[in-house]
Design a protein around this motif. Sequence first.
Motif, PDB file in Angstrom:
ATOM      1  N   SER A  15     -33.481  -5.603 -27.285  1.00  0.00           N
ATOM      2  CA  SER A  15     -34.563  -6.566 -27.451  1.00  0.00           C
ATOM      3  C   SER A  15     -35.733  -6.006 -28.232  1.00  0.00           C
ATOM      4  O   SER A  15     -36.771  -6.660 -28.357  1.00  0.00           O
ATOM      5  CB  SER A  15     -35.030  -7.046 -26.068  1.00  0.00           C
ATOM      6  OG  SER A  15     -35.436  -5.950 -25.272  1.00  0.00           O
ATOM      7  N   VAL A  17     -39.049  -3.773 -29.169  1.00  0.00           N
ATOM      8  CA  VAL A  17     -40.238  -3.434 -28.380  1.00  0.00           C
ATOM      9  C   VAL A  17     -41.404  -4.386 -28.624  1.00  0.00           C
ATOM     10  O   VAL A  17     -42.387  -4.351 -27.892  1.00  0.00           O
ATOM     11  CB  VAL A  17     -40.719  -1.981 -28.682  1.00  0.00           C
ATOM     12  CG1 VAL A  17     -39.696  -0.961 -28.217  1.00  0.00           C
ATOM     13  CG2 VAL A  17     -41.037  -1.796 -30.169  1.00  0.00           C
ATOM     14  N   LEU A  20     -43.520  -6.140 -25.890  1.00  0.00           N
ATOM     15  CA  LEU A  20     -43.015  -5.676 -24.593  1.00  0.00           C
ATOM     16  C   LEU A  20     -43.779  -4.458 -24.098  1.00  0.00           C
ATOM     17  O   LEU A  20     -44.387  -3.727 -24.888  1.00  0.00           O
ATOM     18  CB  LEU A  20     -41.530  -5.329 -24.710  1.00  0.00           C
ATOM     19  CG  LEU A  20     -40.610  -6.459 -25.174  1.00  0.00           C
ATOM     20  CD1 LEU A  20     -39.172  -5.960 -25.275  1.00  0.00           C
ATOM     21  CD2 LEU A  20     -40.704  -7.667 -24.248  1.00  0.00           C
ATOM     22  N   ASN A  21     -43.729  -4.239 -22.787  1.00  0.00           N
ATOM     23  CA  ASN A  21     -44.290  -3.029 -22.192  1.00  0.00           C
ATOM     24  C   ASN A  21     -43.194  -1.973 -22.127  1.00  0.00           C
ATOM     25  O   ASN A  21     -42.111  -2.231 -21.595  1.00  0.00           O
ATOM     26  CB  ASN A  21     -44.828  -3.325 -20.789  1.00  0.00           C
ATOM     27  CG  ASN A  21     -46.020  -4.257 -20.828  1.00  0.00           C
ATOM     28  OD1 ASN A  21     -46.921  -4.081 -21.638  1.00  0.00           O
ATOM     29  ND2 ASN A  21     -46.026  -5.259 -19.966  1.00  0.00           N
ATOM     30  N   VAL A  22     -43.492  -0.788 -22.684  1.00  0.00           N
ATOM     31  CA  VAL A  22     -42.475   0.245 -22.883  1.00  0.00           C
ATOM     32  C   VAL A  22     -42.900   1.526 -22.175  1.00  0.00           C
ATOM     33  O   VAL A  22     -44.054   1.950 -22.257  1.00  0.00           O
ATOM     34  CB  VAL A  22     -42.279   0.526 -24.389  1.00  0.00           C
ATOM     35  CG1 VAL A  22     -41.246   1.625 -24.607  1.00  0.00           C
ATOM     36  CG2 VAL A  22     -41.871  -0.751 -25.121  1.00  0.00           C
ATOM     37  N   ALA A  43     -45.240  -2.897 -29.763  1.00  0.00           N
ATOM     38  CA  ALA A  43     -45.194  -2.850 -28.298  1.00  0.00           C
ATOM     39  C   ALA A  43     -46.547  -3.249 -27.721  1.00  0.00           C
ATOM     40  O   ALA A  43     -47.595  -2.878 -28.256  1.00  0.00           O
ATOM     41  CB  ALA A  43     -44.805  -1.455 -27.821  1.00  0.00           C
ATOM     42  N   SER A  44     -46.534  -3.996 -26.648  1.00  0.00           N
ATOM     43  CA  SER A  44     -47.775  -4.435 -26.022  1.00  0.00           C
ATOM     44  C   SER A  44     -48.510  -3.263 -25.383  1.00  0.00           C
ATOM     45  O   SER A  44     -49.699  -3.059 -25.600  1.00  0.00           O
ATOM     46  CB  SER A  44     -47.464  -5.499 -24.965  1.00  0.00           C
ATOM     47  OG  SER A  44     -48.644  -5.885 -24.295  1.00  0.00           O
ATOM     48  N   ARG A  86     -44.156  -6.507 -11.684  1.00  0.00           N
ATOM     49  CA  ARG A  86     -43.176  -6.733 -12.747  1.00  0.00           C
ATOM     50  C   ARG A  86     -42.662  -5.427 -13.337  1.00  0.00           C
ATOM     51  O   ARG A  86     -41.478  -5.254 -13.551  1.00  0.00           O
ATOM     52  CB  ARG A  86     -43.793  -7.590 -13.855  1.00  0.00           C
ATOM     53  CG  ARG A  86     -42.854  -7.772 -15.048  1.00  0.00           C
ATOM     54  CD  ARG A  86     -43.443  -8.691 -16.097  1.00  0.00           C
ATOM     55  NE  ARG A  86     -42.614  -8.693 -17.294  1.00  0.00           N
ATOM     56  CZ  ARG A  86     -41.489  -9.358 -17.434  1.00  0.00           C
ATOM     57  NH1 ARG A  86     -41.036 -10.081 -16.420  1.00  0.00           N
ATOM     58  NH2 ARG A  86     -40.786  -9.309 -18.551  1.00  0.00           N
ATOM     59  N   ASP A  89     -40.835  -3.587 -19.373  1.00  0.00           N
ATOM     60  CA  ASP A  89     -39.685  -4.329 -19.886  1.00  0.00           C
ATOM     61  C   ASP A  89     -38.589  -3.395 -20.385  1.00  0.00           C
ATOM     62  O   ASP A  89     -37.405  -3.696 -20.279  1.00  0.00           O
ATOM     63  CB  ASP A  89     -40.119  -5.243 -21.037  1.00  0.00           C
ATOM     64  CG  ASP A  89     -41.234  -6.187 -20.623  1.00  0.00           C
ATOM     65  OD1 ASP A  89     -40.971  -7.057 -19.772  1.00  0.00           O
ATOM     66  OD2 ASP A  89     -42.367  -6.039 -21.143  1.00  0.00           O
ATOM     67  N   VAL A  90     -39.020  -2.260 -20.950  1.00  0.00           N
ATOM     68  CA  VAL A  90     -38.089  -1.295 -21.543  1.00  0.00           C
ATOM     69  C   VAL A  90     -38.490   0.111 -21.115  1.00  0.00           C
ATOM     70  O   VAL A  90     -39.672   0.467 -21.162  1.00  0.00           O
ATOM     71  CB  VAL A  90     -38.122  -1.364 -23.090  1.00  0.00           C
ATOM     72  CG1 VAL A  90     -37.238  -0.287 -23.695  1.00  0.00           C
ATOM     73  CG2 VAL A  90     -37.704  -2.745 -23.577  1.00  0.00           C
ATOM     74  N   THR A 109     -38.638  -3.839 -14.867  1.00  0.00           N
ATOM     75  CA  THR A 109     -38.556  -5.190 -14.332  1.00  0.00           C
ATOM     76  C   THR A 109     -37.111  -5.638 -14.170  1.00  0.00           C
ATOM     77  O   THR A 109     -36.197  -5.073 -14.795  1.00  0.00           O
ATOM     78  CB  THR A 109     -39.290  -6.177 -15.276  1.00  0.00           C
ATOM     79  OG1 THR A 109     -39.369  -7.451 -14.648  1.00  0.00           O
ATOM     80  CG2 THR A 109     -38.565  -6.316 -16.599  1.00  0.00           C
ATOM     81  N   GLY A 112     -34.601  -5.933 -17.116  1.00  0.00           N
ATOM     82  CA  GLY A 112     -35.137  -5.107 -18.185  1.00  0.00           C
ATOM     83  C   GLY A 112     -34.092  -4.155 -18.754  1.00  0.00           C
ATOM     84  O   GLY A 112     -32.933  -4.154 -18.334  1.00  0.00           O
TER      85      GLY A 112
END
Length: 201
Positions: A15, A17, A20-22, A43-44, A86, A89-90, A109, A112
Motif C-alpha cells: 500500500s 506509505v 500512512l503512519n509508518v 508518509a503522514s 489504532r 498502518d505500516v 493496526t 496493517g
Amino acid sequence: MEPFGLAVHASLEGSGVSGLNVLVSGCGPIGLMNIAAAKALGASKVIATDVHPLRLTAAAKMGADECINATEESVYETVRSLLGERGVDVAIDYSGQATALKELIQSITHGGELRLMGVPSHDILLNLEEWLFKGLIVRGLHGRRLFETWERSTSLLVTGRVDLSSLVSHRLPLTAAEDAFEMALNGQSLKILFEPNGSCI
C-alpha cells in the motif's frame, strides 16, 4: 544507490506509505534511508526505533517525527500514546530481532502491513495467532524492482527531496578497516566510507 534502492522499495511495496503512519524498526544506514524515503513519498508520520542513541539522533535528522529508544521505553505504549489504539498502518523491520518484531506486531493496526527487511541471525518463535486475528499483511522483501526502484530513487535524490550526505559519519583509509568494523559493530558509526587513495573531498 544500491542500499537506498532497498529503502525505496520497502516504501513503495504494497500500500506504499503516502498518507500512512509508518514505523521503522532498526536505524542502521538502510533504515535511516527508509525514514527519509518514507517522508519524501508522503508518509503522514514516521516513527523510528532503535537501541543506539547515535542512530536515533540520525533518525531525527532524516525526518523521523518520533524516535524511540527501545531499551528505555515500550515501543507499543509510545505508539499508542501518539496514535491511539489504532497504531501504525505500516511497520518496516530492519532489525531482525524477536523482541522488536513482537512490539511491532502489537503496534500495527488491524489489517496493517508488516514489511520484513532485516534477516534474523537465528530462528525466531512467532505468535501466529496474534498475526492471524489482526489480519496482518506480511511482506518479506529482498532486493528491489528493476528498473522502477532505480528511477524513483534517482528522482528523489536529483530533486533534493532526499539528502543522504549526513549518513556518512566517517571517512577512513583502508588501513583503519579493523577499527571501522569495530565502530560499526558497537553502534559508534552510521555509514563508513573507505578512501583507498586519500580524501575525496
